[in-house]
Design a protein around this motif. Structure first.
Motif, PDB file in Angstrom:
ATOM      1  N   GLN A   1      -2.672  -5.903   0.769  1.00  0.00           N
ATOM      2  CA  GLN A   1      -3.106  -4.622   0.849  1.00  0.00           C
ATOM      3  C   GLN A   1      -4.008  -4.280   2.218  1.00  0.00           C
ATOM      4  O   GLN A   1      -3.769  -3.548   3.112  1.00  0.00           O
ATOM      5  CB  GLN A   1      -3.706  -3.830   0.008  1.00  0.00           C
ATOM      6  CG  GLN A   1      -2.653  -3.595  -1.334  1.00  0.00           C
ATOM      7  CD  GLN A   1      -3.543  -3.119  -2.461  1.00  0.00           C
ATOM      8  OE1 GLN A   1      -3.566  -1.903  -2.348  1.00  0.00           O
ATOM      9  NE2 GLN A   1      -3.843  -3.797  -3.326  1.00  0.00           N
TER      10      GLN A   1
ATOM     11  N   ILE B   1      -7.351   1.049  -1.480  1.00  0.00           N
ATOM     12  CA  ILE B   1      -6.531  -0.288  -2.171  1.00  0.00           C
ATOM     13  C   ILE B   1      -6.473  -0.084  -3.487  1.00  0.00           C
ATOM     14  O   ILE B   1      -7.416   0.462  -4.233  1.00  0.00           O
ATOM     15  CB  ILE B   1      -7.300  -1.590  -2.027  1.00  0.00           C
ATOM     16  CG1 ILE B   1      -7.337  -1.833  -0.328  1.00  0.00           C
ATOM     17  CG2 ILE B   1      -7.136  -2.593  -2.461  1.00  0.00           C
ATOM     18  CD1 ILE B   1      -8.210  -3.002   0.089  1.00  0.00           C
TER      19      ILE B   1
ATOM     20  N   VAL C   1       0.930  -1.294   0.023  1.00  0.00           N
ATOM     21  CA  VAL C   1      -0.186  -0.101  -0.138  1.00  0.00           C
ATOM     22  C   VAL C   1       0.912   1.470   0.130  1.00  0.00           C
ATOM     23  O   VAL C   1       1.768   1.259   0.640  1.00  0.00           O
ATOM     24  CB  VAL C   1      -0.979  -0.146   1.229  1.00  0.00           C
ATOM     25  CG1 VAL C   1      -1.951   1.401   1.140  1.00  0.00           C
ATOM     26  CG2 VAL C   1      -1.601  -1.425   1.486  1.00  0.00           C
TER      27      VAL C   1
END
Length: 207
Positions: free
Chosen positions: A150, A141, A2
């Motif tokens: 993530q 995401i 992320v």
């Protein structure tokens, strides 16, 4: 992986939700006031475990199934509401002199496994916590990257933030240790906690 900006944005969005008093904070105040700051650890660990359960369910798609099915969602909501109300009633009774045998009343809150279980169930049975991973998490995401990785990254960030929040409250509570050790204050805190838990349960059942 992320993006750091996405993690930061997620944490900013979480702040108002975490800052709103909930079952985890109510349990923290209750047990730290009654048995000392060591009881903060099982409360924090139980809450974090619940968060990871919600994250795992979101990855597996089970939470989405529950949220889409009105019957399943209602069942989870009512189970969580009944648990919170029952925990609130037990907390009130534990603070009432002669309501239960003294030995039992003093030992039960001090058991780390009991405190951990209370915090875990309070979180994992909360459909609003599941909703975070179904409505808020997807906003941060990237669709072209690992979905599960993530979500776990954001869940870890969530866990760290709530750990800091509860740890900060623990320090604040312990700074007033003399006041907190007074039996009258302990009873008041326990009863206030019980009212909060019952109110949260009733709110969960009504919404």
């Amino acid at each position: 992986m992320v993006h750091p900006y996405a993690v930061a944005g997620f944490l900013v969005a979480l702040l108002p939700l975490i800052a709103t008093p909930g079952a985890s904070l109510a349990l923290l105040v209750r047990h730290v006031t009654d048995s000392g700051r060591r009881q903060a650890l099982p409360v924090i660990l139980g809450t974090i475990t619940g968060l990871y359960i919600h994250a795992a369910l979101a990855i597996a798609g089970l939470s989405a199934l529950v949220m889409r099915s009105s019957l399943a969602f209602t069942a989870v909501k009512l189970i969580g509401a009944v648990y919170l109300i029952g925990l609130g009633v037990w907390t009130w009774r534990s603070a009432t002199p002669n309501a239960t045998p003294t030995l039992h009343r003093q030992r039960l809150p001090k058991r780390a496994d009991s405190v951990y279980t209370q915090a875990f169930l309070a979180n994992v049975l909360n459909p609003k916590a599941a909703a975070i991973y179904l409505t808020l998490v997807p906003q941060f995401i990237a669709p072209h990257q690992s979905f599960g990785g993530q979500i776990l990254t954001l869940a870890t960030a969530h866990a760290l933030l709530i750990t800091l929040w509860l740890a900060a409250w623990t320090l604040l509570i312990r700074r007033a240790s003399r006041t907190l050790q007074k039996p009258r204050f302990k009873r008041t805190t326990a009863r206030t906690t019980s009212v909060v838990l019952v109110a949260l349960g009733m709110q969960s059942a009504a919404t």
